[in-house]
Design a protein around this motif. Structure first.
Motif, PDB file in Angstrom:
ATOM      1  N   LYS A 192     -18.738  -4.283  59.091  1.00  0.00           N
ATOM      2  CA  LYS A 192     -17.653  -3.485  59.677  1.00  0.00           C
ATOM      3  C   LYS A 192     -16.344  -4.274  59.652  1.00  0.00           C
ATOM      4  CE  LYS A 192     -18.170  -1.410  63.624  1.00  0.00           C
ATOM      5  NZ  LYS A 192     -17.487  -0.107  63.338  1.00  0.00           N
ATOM      6  N   LYS A 193     -16.437  -5.553  59.932  1.00  0.00           N
ATOM      7  CA  LYS A 193     -15.237  -6.399  59.947  1.00  0.00           C
ATOM      8  C   LYS A 193     -14.631  -6.490  58.545  1.00  0.00           C
ATOM      9  CE  LYS A 193     -13.779 -11.186  60.882  1.00  0.00           C
ATOM     10  NZ  LYS A 193     -13.583 -11.660  59.501  1.00  0.00           N
ATOM     11  N   LEU A 194     -15.459  -6.665  57.537  1.00  0.00           N
ATOM     12  CA  LEU A 194     -14.963  -6.762  56.161  1.00  0.00           C
ATOM     13  C   LEU A 194     -14.256  -5.476  55.745  1.00  0.00           C
ATOM     14  CD1 LEU A 194     -14.689  -8.123  53.417  1.00  0.00           C
ATOM     15  CD2 LEU A 194     -17.028  -7.371  52.880  1.00  0.00           C
ATOM     16  N   ALA A 195     -14.874  -4.333  56.048  1.00  0.00           N
ATOM     17  CA  ALA A 195     -14.267  -3.051  55.680  1.00  0.00           C
ATOM     18  C   ALA A 195     -12.931  -2.855  56.399  1.00  0.00           C
ATOM     19  CB  ALA A 195     -15.221  -1.907  56.017  1.00  0.00           C
ATOM     20  N   ALA A 196     -12.883  -3.233  57.678  1.00  0.00           N
ATOM     21  CA  ALA A 196     -11.641  -3.095  58.452  1.00  0.00           C
ATOM     22  C   ALA A 196     -10.541  -3.991  57.890  1.00  0.00           C
ATOM     23  CB  ALA A 196     -11.902  -3.431  59.921  1.00  0.00           C
ATOM     24  N   GLU A 197     -10.908  -5.206  57.483  1.00  0.00           N
ATOM     25  CA  GLU A 197      -9.920  -6.124  56.907  1.00  0.00           C
ATOM     26  C   GLU A 197      -9.403  -5.585  55.571  1.00  0.00           C
ATOM     27  OE1 GLU A 197     -12.001  -9.847  56.808  1.00  0.00           O
ATOM     28  OE2 GLU A 197     -11.181 -10.469  58.744  1.00  0.00           O
ATOM     29  N   MET A 198     -10.292  -5.019  54.780  1.00  0.00           N
ATOM     30  CA  MET A 198      -9.883  -4.433  53.506  1.00  0.00           C
ATOM     31  C   MET A 198      -8.890  -3.297  53.730  1.00  0.00           C
ATOM     32  SD  MET A 198     -13.674  -4.438  51.747  1.00  0.00           S
ATOM     33  CE  MET A 198     -13.277  -3.406  50.333  1.00  0.00           C
ATOM     34  N   THR A 199      -9.166  -2.478  54.727  1.00  0.00           N
ATOM     35  CA  THR A 199      -8.269  -1.364  55.035  1.00  0.00           C
ATOM     36  C   THR A 199      -6.907  -1.879  55.490  1.00  0.00           C
ATOM     37  OG1 THR A 199     -10.120   0.072  55.660  1.00  0.00           O
ATOM     38  CG2 THR A 199      -7.940   0.689  56.475  1.00  0.00           C
TER      39      THR A 199
END
Length: 275
Positions: A203-210
């Protein structure tokens, strides 16, 4: 941290423990090596900070940091006496707390010296719990940053909640209500508090990508940002599934608040030592 790595570090720390007047101690010089400090001068700074913390806690600094010396062989073959300390478990704990927990040996030491029973499986369990708590805190910080970025790009708090929920559905193939039911999360709690570490990190990786792409692509408004976040979560899911990890099939983890409470209790016990 992998089990093999933990077992190896456990063995190394156990090998340098000694008995001094009935108290288990560790040589500061040996500890310096295991904690990855190249220079004694640098390590001495951590020792001095730990002494201050010890004194502020009302403990006897001389008892926990006993001055000592040891003989070492120089490259020329000659012998020289160097300064050393015999450190109690409490002293080692304080020193480890001054280190960078991102380094495996420091993270290990922080947990190894925090518990009183020296058993490898207990140390490993505590390290895994600490890593999960750290991942959860990092996710919270990442989402806080993302919320700020989205606000600057025309998305309010209600819109952010919708976007985050859509992202979760893309990652877990379950909507928020079903996800909470599956993981036993109360309605008023974040589902991330009951996820295993790998899912929290995903979830953290996806949020950072966004967060990065919203700014680099200069996206504005809820719909384009929602699409971006969903695609990022899909990409993270595909990566996990390709490695044999299906997020929604992972078992739930213990309530993160209970884990934090237990870790803090261990830390309090370590700091309250009267050895």
């Amino acid at each position: 941290m992998k089990t093999e790595e933990i077992q190896n570090l456990f063995t190394q720390f156990e090998c340098i423990v000694c008995d001094f007047q009935g108290v288990e101690c560790w040589s500061a010089r040996e500890l310096q090596r295991l904690l990855g400090y190249a220079k004694w001068q640098t390590f001495s700074v951590s020792i001095e900070k730990a002494k201050v913390a010890c004194e502020q806690a009302g403990q006897d600094v001389g008892h926990h940091f006993t001055g000592a010396s040891k003989m070492v062989e120089l490259g020329s073959g000659s012998i020289r006496e160097i300064d050393d300390y015999l450190l109690t478990r409490y002293a080692c704990y304080l020193i480890a707390q001054n280190g960078d927990s991102r380094k495996p040996e420091i993270a290990f030491a922080q947990n190894y010296f925090a518990i009183q029973t020296r058993r490898a499986e207990l140390v490993e369990k505590r390290i895994l719990e600490s890593e999960r708590v750290q991942a959860r805190n990092e996710l919270a910080q990442t989402e806080k940053v993302l919320s700020g970025v989205l606000y600057e790009h025309g998305v309010d708090s209600k819109g952010f909640a919708v976007i985050r929920s859509k992202g979760d559905k893309a990652l877990f193939h379950l909507d928020t209500a079903l996800l909470k039911r599956k993981y036993g999360a109360p309605e008023n709690r974040a589902v991330a508090d009951f996820l295993p570490t790998v899912s929290i990190t995903a979830k953290k990786l996806a949020a950072e990508m966004t967060s990065v792409n919203v700014q680099s692509k200069d996206l504005y408004g809820q719909q384009p940002i929602e699409n971006e976040h969903v695609e990022n979560n899909k990409a993270v899911r595909e990566m996990l599934v390709s490695r044999g990890i299906v997020p929604e099939q992972l078992p739930p983890a213990e309530d993160i608040k209970k884990v934090e409470k237990r870790l803090k209790k261990d830390d309090k016990a370590a700091l309250a030592t009267d050895n």
